[in-house]
Write a protein that holds these residues in place. Structure first.
Motif, PDB file in Angstrom:
ATOM      1  N   THR A  92     -23.591 -23.960   2.010  1.00  0.00           N
ATOM      2  CA  THR A  92     -22.185 -24.335   1.900  1.00  0.00           C
ATOM      3  C   THR A  92     -21.662 -23.853   0.549  1.00  0.00           C
ATOM      4  OG1 THR A  92     -20.573 -26.142   1.801  1.00  0.00           O
ATOM      5  CG2 THR A  92     -22.813 -26.672   1.110  1.00  0.00           C
ATOM      6  N   ARG A  93     -20.456 -23.308   0.541  1.00  0.00           N
ATOM      7  CA  ARG A  93     -19.889 -22.839  -0.729  1.00  0.00           C
ATOM      8  C   ARG A  93     -19.405 -24.004  -1.578  1.00  0.00           C
ATOM      9  NH1 ARG A  93     -16.860 -18.763   2.568  1.00  0.00           N
ATOM     10  NH2 ARG A  93     -14.938 -19.741   1.882  1.00  0.00           N
ATOM     11  N   ASN A  94     -19.302 -25.185  -0.998  1.00  0.00           N
ATOM     12  CA  ASN A  94     -18.763 -26.346  -1.708  1.00  0.00           C
ATOM     13  C   ASN A  94     -19.627 -27.586  -1.521  1.00  0.00           C
ATOM     14  OD1 ASN A  94     -16.027 -25.257  -2.632  1.00  0.00           O
ATOM     15  ND2 ASN A  94     -16.074 -24.709  -0.473  1.00  0.00           N
ATOM     16  N   PRO A  95     -20.874 -27.539  -1.977  1.00  0.00           N
ATOM     17  CA  PRO A  95     -21.762 -28.678  -1.724  1.00  0.00           C
ATOM     18  C   PRO A  95     -21.299 -29.980  -2.387  1.00  0.00           C
ATOM     19  CG  PRO A  95     -22.801 -27.135  -3.231  1.00  0.00           C
ATOM     20  CD  PRO A  95     -21.556 -26.477  -2.712  1.00  0.00           C
ATOM     21  N   LEU A  96     -20.686 -29.894  -3.558  1.00  0.00           N
ATOM     22  CA  LEU A  96     -20.232 -31.127  -4.202  1.00  0.00           C
ATOM     23  C   LEU A  96     -19.102 -31.777  -3.410  1.00  0.00           C
ATOM     24  CD1 LEU A  96     -20.386 -29.926  -7.883  1.00  0.00           C
ATOM     25  CD2 LEU A  96     -21.789 -31.704  -6.854  1.00  0.00           C
TER      26      LEU A  96
END
Length: 158
Positions: A92-96
């Motif tokens: 995922t490019r946005n894990p946070l």
């Protein structure tokens, strides 16, 4: 206003959005509580909620460690020094942001407050519009083809 190459956002939008969504969920539950599941299902979803929270925390910690190892900032209003593609950034490019969304869903399942679950996708959408899209423009300007190739391989959310 700063150049998007230097800084993707002027405010750290994602933390503001998630705190606002949590506050709104609590307020909405106080003003208009929604019905929850029968006791047998509630216990099952309580257990699932803890698994979702554990997964969210694991993703967040792994993402923070990957960013730290790459010596780049975790702050969404500061420019990235390096493109991180390992660890949870490989799926995922946005894990946070994914972790924050999962955390809201998990808390909703644990607490039985349906508003957390209903507002989680709203917070995710706001995060995408106010932060992620600008961050992606920043990364493309900063890293060019390397970021474009990465974004072709790895989805924005999951």
């Amino acid at each position: 206003m700063t150049d998007i190459r230097d800084s993707p956002n002027t405010l750290p939008w994602p933390p503001v959005i998630i705190v606002a969504a949590v506050a709104l969920a609590i307020l909405a539950h106080w003003l208009m509580p929604l019905p929850w599941l029968p006791m047998q299902l509630a216990e099952f979803f309580f257990a699932i909620g803890w698994l979702v929270v554990a997964g969210a925390i694991a993703i967040d910690i792994a993402a923070m460690r990957a960013m730290s190892r790459a010596r780049t900032t975790i702050m969404p209003h500061r420019g990235s020094d390096h493109l991180v593609t390992g660890g949870p950034f490989a799926f995922t490019r946005n894990p946070l942001y994914l972790g924050n969304t999962m955390l809201m869903v998990g808390v909703g399942l644990i607490s039985g407050i349906l508003w957390f679950i209903l507002l989680a996708p709203v917070a995710a959408f706001a995060t995408q519009k106010l932060a992620i899209e600008r961050e992606e423009r920043h990364l493309e300007l900063r890293f060019g083809k390397k970021f474009r190739d990465y974004s072709k391989k790895v989805r924005r959310w999951i």
